[in-house]
Design an enzyme around this catalytic site. Structure first.
Site, mmCIF file in Angstrom:
data_model
loop_
_atom_site.group_PDB
_atom_site.id
_atom_site.type_symbol
_atom_site.label_atom_id
_atom_site.label_comp_id
_atom_site.label_asym_id
_atom_site.label_seq_id
_atom_site.Cartn_x
_atom_site.Cartn_y
_atom_site.Cartn_z
ATOM 1 N N GLU A 1 0.870 -1.180 0.000
ATOM 2 C CA GLU A 1 0.000 0.000 0.000
ATOM 3 C C GLU A 1 0.908 1.231 0.000
ATOM 4 O O GLU A 1 1.025 1.952 0.971
ATOM 5 C CB GLU A 1 -0.931 0.003 1.205
ATOM 6 C CG GLU A 1 -2.021 1.058 1.081
ATOM 7 C CD GLU A 1 -2.958 1.101 2.265
ATOM 8 O OE1 GLU A 1 -3.972 1.809 2.170
ATOM 9 O OE2 GLU A 1 -2.681 0.458 3.291
ATOM 10 N N ALA B 1 -2.687 7.729 6.640
ATOM 11 C CA ALA B 1 -1.767 7.424 7.736
ATOM 12 C C ALA B 1 -0.403 6.959 7.244
ATOM 13 O O ALA B 1 0.306 6.245 7.951
ATOM 14 C CB ALA B 1 -2.384 6.377 8.651
ATOM 15 N N HIS B 2 -0.021 7.333 6.031
ATOM 16 C CA HIS B 2 1.288 6.971 5.493
ATOM 17 C C HIS B 2 2.287 8.095 5.731
ATOM 18 O O HIS B 2 1.946 9.280 5.635
ATOM 19 C CB HIS B 2 1.189 6.670 3.995
ATOM 20 C CG HIS B 2 0.445 5.412 3.698
ATOM 21 N ND1 HIS B 2 1.070 4.243 3.315
ATOM 22 C CD2 HIS B 2 -0.878 5.130 3.746
ATOM 23 C CE1 HIS B 2 0.165 3.301 3.131
ATOM 24 N NE2 HIS B 2 -1.029 3.817 3.385
ATOM 25 N N ASN C 1 -12.445 6.200 0.680
ATOM 26 C CA ASN C 1 -11.458 6.727 1.625
ATOM 27 C C ASN C 1 -10.155 7.048 0.913
ATOM 28 O O ASN C 1 -9.689 6.283 0.073
ATOM 29 C CB ASN C 1 -11.204 5.723 2.752
ATOM 30 C CG ASN C 1 -12.464 5.412 3.542
ATOM 31 O OD1 ASN C 1 -12.890 4.271 3.631
ATOM 32 N ND2 ASN C 1 -13.070 6.429 4.115
ATOM 33 N N ASP D 1 -16.509 -0.778 9.019
ATOM 34 C CA ASP D 1 -16.362 -0.796 10.474
ATOM 35 C C ASP D 1 -17.301 0.183 11.157
ATOM 36 O O ASP D 1 -17.228 0.372 12.381
ATOM 37 C CB ASP D 1 -14.917 -0.499 10.871
ATOM 38 C CG ASP D 1 -14.434 0.865 10.391
ATOM 39 O OD1 ASP D 1 -15.183 1.538 9.650
ATOM 40 O OD2 ASP D 1 -13.300 1.246 10.744
ATOM 41 N N HIS E 1 -15.481 4.200 8.649
ATOM 42 C CA HIS E 1 -14.909 4.610 7.368
ATOM 43 C C HIS E 1 -15.970 5.005 6.340
ATOM 44 O O HIS E 1 -15.724 5.890 5.512
ATOM 45 C CB HIS E 1 -14.053 3.485 6.779
ATOM 46 C CG HIS E 1 -12.675 3.398 7.348
ATOM 47 N ND1 HIS E 1 -12.417 2.868 8.592
ATOM 48 C CD2 HIS E 1 -11.469 3.765 6.842
ATOM 49 C CE1 HIS E 1 -11.116 2.917 8.828
ATOM 50 N NE2 HIS E 1 -10.516 3.463 7.793
ATOM 51 N N ASP F 1 -8.378 -3.689 6.687
ATOM 52 C CA ASP F 1 -7.366 -2.643 6.867
ATOM 53 C C ASP F 1 -6.893 -2.646 8.321
ATOM 54 O O ASP F 1 -6.511 -1.608 8.869
ATOM 55 C CB ASP F 1 -7.930 -1.273 6.476
ATOM 56 C CG ASP F 1 -6.851 -0.245 6.146
ATOM 57 O OD1 ASP F 1 -5.669 -0.628 6.072
ATOM 58 O OD2 ASP F 1 -7.196 0.943 5.992
ATOM 59 N N ALA G 1 -6.246 5.595 11.105
ATOM 60 C CA ALA G 1 -5.024 4.838 10.806
ATOM 61 C C ALA G 1 -5.383 3.368 10.704
ATOM 62 O O ALA G 1 -5.116 2.570 11.595
ATOM 63 C CB ALA G 1 -3.978 5.078 11.879
ATOM 64 N N GLY G 2 -6.043 3.019 9.611
ATOM 65 C CA GLY G 2 -6.524 1.654 9.472
ATOM 66 C C GLY G 2 -7.710 1.416 10.376
ATOM 67 O O GLY G 2 -8.509 2.319 10.652
#
Length: 301
Positions: free
Chosen positions: A82, A93-94, A172, A201, A204, A226, A261-262
């Site tokens: 990813e 969140a990268h 997203n 979830d 998201h 994720d 963040a996931g």
């Protein structure tokens, strides 16, 4: 409706970063096995291990490690990168310092290091060199996903027409589905070969959008978790690719921000959320079984 491990046996997760306190970015064989066993206990028989963005040499080294580790681990279905070929504006969140453009040298290094284990890669198709990178990965048998992108409809459509066949966590980290600017989601919806991931979830994607997505892309939605290292554990502080993450009420956020963040999701829970949104139960189960298997080019594990 609830889904237990026996009912859910056979789930396949195309996008999972870890669990039980372990991240696939750096865990050793025992840590990876512990994370896989946690998800197996929740009904997931197969996982594609997702790695977050890192410098290309570091990713190449990690791919080499995983080439040695994964053959001995039941349920490990290969690796999903990813990144690092993601849009800085949609990085989520990268780590921004790890992002780069898909140069010929970078693509070649990752393909060589990941031979036999690299199954998927997420690319922002608007980046310089992305078209050629998509061609190279597709030719090597790697599933290319469009994601973490600022691309408009036409740019995403061109990527899909070149052979990209997956949309990373639809809605997203990308432009939305606008009535005049349909964006990457619109481009994916109008192409029958494209499967759309979704993180169901309850955080998201809104239930109305979940229900609409399943209706608009019947048989082409893949539930993904994720999930990050905190999955299966309690609230607290964790790391995701070297970035600090705080989990509060099961909601993982980059520390000091509102950026997700996931997740701490399982596929069993994702099915509950999707069915509660109004999606027929058989369609929800297919999104965690037959659809992801089709992405992997296999009918059984």
């Amino acid at each position: 409706m609830s889904v237990d491990a026996t009912d859910a046996a056979g789930f396949v997760d195309l996008h999972c970063h870890g669990g039980a306190g372990y991240s696939f970015d750096d865990a050793d064989a025992s840590g990876i096995e512990a994370a896989l066993q946690y998800h197996h206990g929740q009904g997931t028989d197969g996982v594609v291990l997702s790695l977050v963005s890192a410098p290309v040499p570091a990713l190449a080294r990690r791919l080499g490690d995983l080439r040695r580790i994964l053959p001995s681990l039941p349920g490990a279905l290969g690796v999903h990168l990813e990144g690092p070929f993601l849009s800085p504006e949609r990085r989520g969140a990268h780590d921004p310092d790890a992002l780069t453009v898909p140069s010929r040298e970078a693509v070649g290094a990752l393909l060589a290091a990941g031979e036999g284990v690299l199954r998927q890669i997420t690319i922002a198709p608007e980046l310089p060199g992305a078209a050629e990178a998509i061609d190279a990965f597709v030719a090597a048998g790697v599933t290319v996903a469009v994601g973490h992108t600022q691309a408009d409809h036409d740019t995403a459509a061109s990527a899909f027409d070149r052979g990209a066949s997956l949309l990373t966590h639809a809605f997203n980290a990308m432009p939305g589905l606008g009535h005049r600017e349909p964006g990457p989601v619109g481009a994916a919806l109008e192409r029958d070969h494209v499967v759309l991931e979704v993180v169901a979830d309850g955080m998201h994607v809104h239930p109305v959008v979940l229900r609409t997505l399943f209706a608009a892309a019947s048989g082409r939605v893949a539930l993904v978790t994720d999930a990050m290292a905190a999955t299966g554990l309690g609230d607290g502080g964790y790391l995701l690719g070297g970035l600090d993450v705080e989990v509060r009420g099961g909601r993982p956020l980059l520390r000091g921000t509102d950026t997700l963040a996931g997740s701490t999701l399982t596929l069993a829970r994702a099915i509950e959320v999707v069915v509660a949104s109004g999606v027929p139960r058989p369609d929800a189960f297919a999104a965690a079984t037959s659809v992801p298997r089709r992405v992997l080019g296999q009918d059984t594990l």
